[in-house]
Design a protein around this motif. Structure first.
Motif, PDB file in Angstrom:
ATOM      1  N   SER A  84      -3.697  -1.055  -7.061  1.00  0.00           N
ATOM      2  CA  SER A  84      -4.618  -1.948  -6.379  1.00  0.00           C
ATOM      3  C   SER A  84      -5.875  -2.173  -7.222  1.00  0.00           C
ATOM      4  CB  SER A  84      -5.006  -1.356  -5.032  1.00  0.00           C
ATOM      5  OG  SER A  84      -5.894  -2.202  -4.369  1.00  0.00           O
ATOM      6  N   GLU A 128      -2.614  -0.526   3.357  1.00  0.00           N
ATOM      7  CA  GLU A 128      -3.480  -1.591   2.853  1.00  0.00           C
ATOM      8  C   GLU A 128      -2.704  -2.859   2.542  1.00  0.00           C
ATOM      9  OE1 GLU A 128      -6.909  -2.181  -0.506  1.00  0.00           O
ATOM     10  OE2 GLU A 128      -5.591  -0.466  -0.626  1.00  0.00           O
ATOM     11  N   TYR A 129      -1.533  -2.729   2.003  1.00  0.00           N
ATOM     12  CA  TYR A 129      -0.733  -3.903   1.634  1.00  0.00           C
ATOM     13  C   TYR A 129       0.473  -4.055   2.539  1.00  0.00           C
ATOM     14  CZ  TYR A 129      -3.667  -4.278  -2.405  1.00  0.00           C
ATOM     15  OH  TYR A 129      -4.741  -4.443  -3.219  1.00  0.00           O
ATOM     16  N   TYR A 130       0.414  -3.510   3.731  1.00  0.00           N
ATOM     17  CA  TYR A 130       1.517  -3.620   4.678  1.00  0.00           C
ATOM     18  C   TYR A 130       1.623  -5.046   5.179  1.00  0.00           C
ATOM     19  CZ  TYR A 130       4.428  -2.595   8.719  1.00  0.00           C
ATOM     20  OH  TYR A 130       5.432  -2.587   9.643  1.00  0.00           O
ATOM     21  N   ARG A 131       2.811  -5.590   5.111  1.00  0.00           N
ATOM     22  CA  ARG A 131       3.030  -6.974   5.553  1.00  0.00           C
ATOM     23  C   ARG A 131       4.049  -6.991   6.695  1.00  0.00           C
ATOM     24  NH1 ARG A 131      -1.168  -8.053   3.244  1.00  0.00           N
ATOM     25  NH2 ARG A 131      -1.237  -8.922   1.169  1.00  0.00           N
ATOM     26  N   GLY A 132       3.598  -6.644   7.837  1.00  0.00           N
ATOM     27  CA  GLY A 132       4.503  -6.617   8.977  1.00  0.00           C
ATOM     28  C   GLY A 132       3.775  -7.068  10.230  1.00  0.00           C
ATOM     29  N   HIS A 133       4.243  -6.580  11.348  1.00  0.00           N
ATOM     30  CA  HIS A 133       3.682  -6.970  12.636  1.00  0.00           C
ATOM     31  C   HIS A 133       2.231  -6.509  12.774  1.00  0.00           C
ATOM     32  CE1 HIS A 133       3.656  -8.112  16.809  1.00  0.00           C
ATOM     33  NE2 HIS A 133       3.308  -6.882  17.166  1.00  0.00           N
ATOM     34  N   ALA A 135      -0.044  -6.044  10.307  1.00  0.00           N
ATOM     35  CA  ALA A 135      -0.808  -6.293   9.084  1.00  0.00           C
ATOM     36  C   ALA A 135      -2.263  -6.585   9.423  1.00  0.00           C
ATOM     37  CB  ALA A 135      -0.212  -7.472   8.322  1.00  0.00           C
ATOM     38  N   HIS A 136      -3.147  -6.109   8.583  1.00  0.00           N
ATOM     39  CA  HIS A 136      -4.572  -6.363   8.812  1.00  0.00           C
ATOM     40  C   HIS A 136      -5.161  -7.206   7.707  1.00  0.00           C
ATOM     41  CE1 HIS A 136      -4.440  -2.685   6.376  1.00  0.00           C
ATOM     42  NE2 HIS A 136      -5.586  -3.063   5.866  1.00  0.00           N
TER      43      HIS A 136
END
Length: 136
Positions: A84, A128-133, A135-136
């Motif tokens: 990152s 931090e890089y989560y791309r799901g339901h 995600a922030h």
């Protein structure tokens, strides 16, 4: 990486010999136990590296580039992973850990506050890089 595994195996053997000599010479159980734990730690790290190398060699259908005697430096070129470039979470995690350490000195309430911050910072770092339901 196979060389690194055998380096840790060698450290474990050295610690074993040192542990035996130390126990016979001094009879101290504290140092003997510490050296025995060092044997276990060096052996554990060596086994993990050895196991990982074997798994990677199976995935690559051959030896890794660093274990190949005919290999070139250019064989190691390419992407090594994702790092990152602008994450603030390691800073927050470090400050949270420092709060826990200072809490041992100043009061247990600060340890609890720091532990909660460590948990929240760890969750932020991992996702931090989560791309799901969620995600922030």
């Amino acid at each position: 990486m196979r060389v690194q595994a055998f380096m840790f195996y060698g450290c474990a053997v050295f610690f074993l010999a040192t542990d035996i000599v130390y126990w016979l010479w001094s009879g101290d159980w504290t140092g003997t136990t510490a050296l025995a734990l060092s044997i276990g730690l060096a052996g554990l790290i060596g086994f993990y590296i050895h196991f990982t190398v074997r798994r990677l060699e199976k995935a690559n259908d051959g030896p890794l580039y660093e274990d190949d005697p005919e290999g070139d430096i250019a064989d190691a070129a390419g992407e090594l992973g994702f790092f990152s470039p602008h994450s603030w979470w390691p800073l927050f995690l470090g400050l949270s850990a420092a709060t826990v350490a200072l809490g041992v000195i100043f009061g247990w309430w600060m340890v609890l506050l720091g532990a909660a911050a460590v948990i929240m910072s760890s969750i932020g770092l991992v996702f931090e890089y989560y791309r799901g339901h969620f995600a922030h």
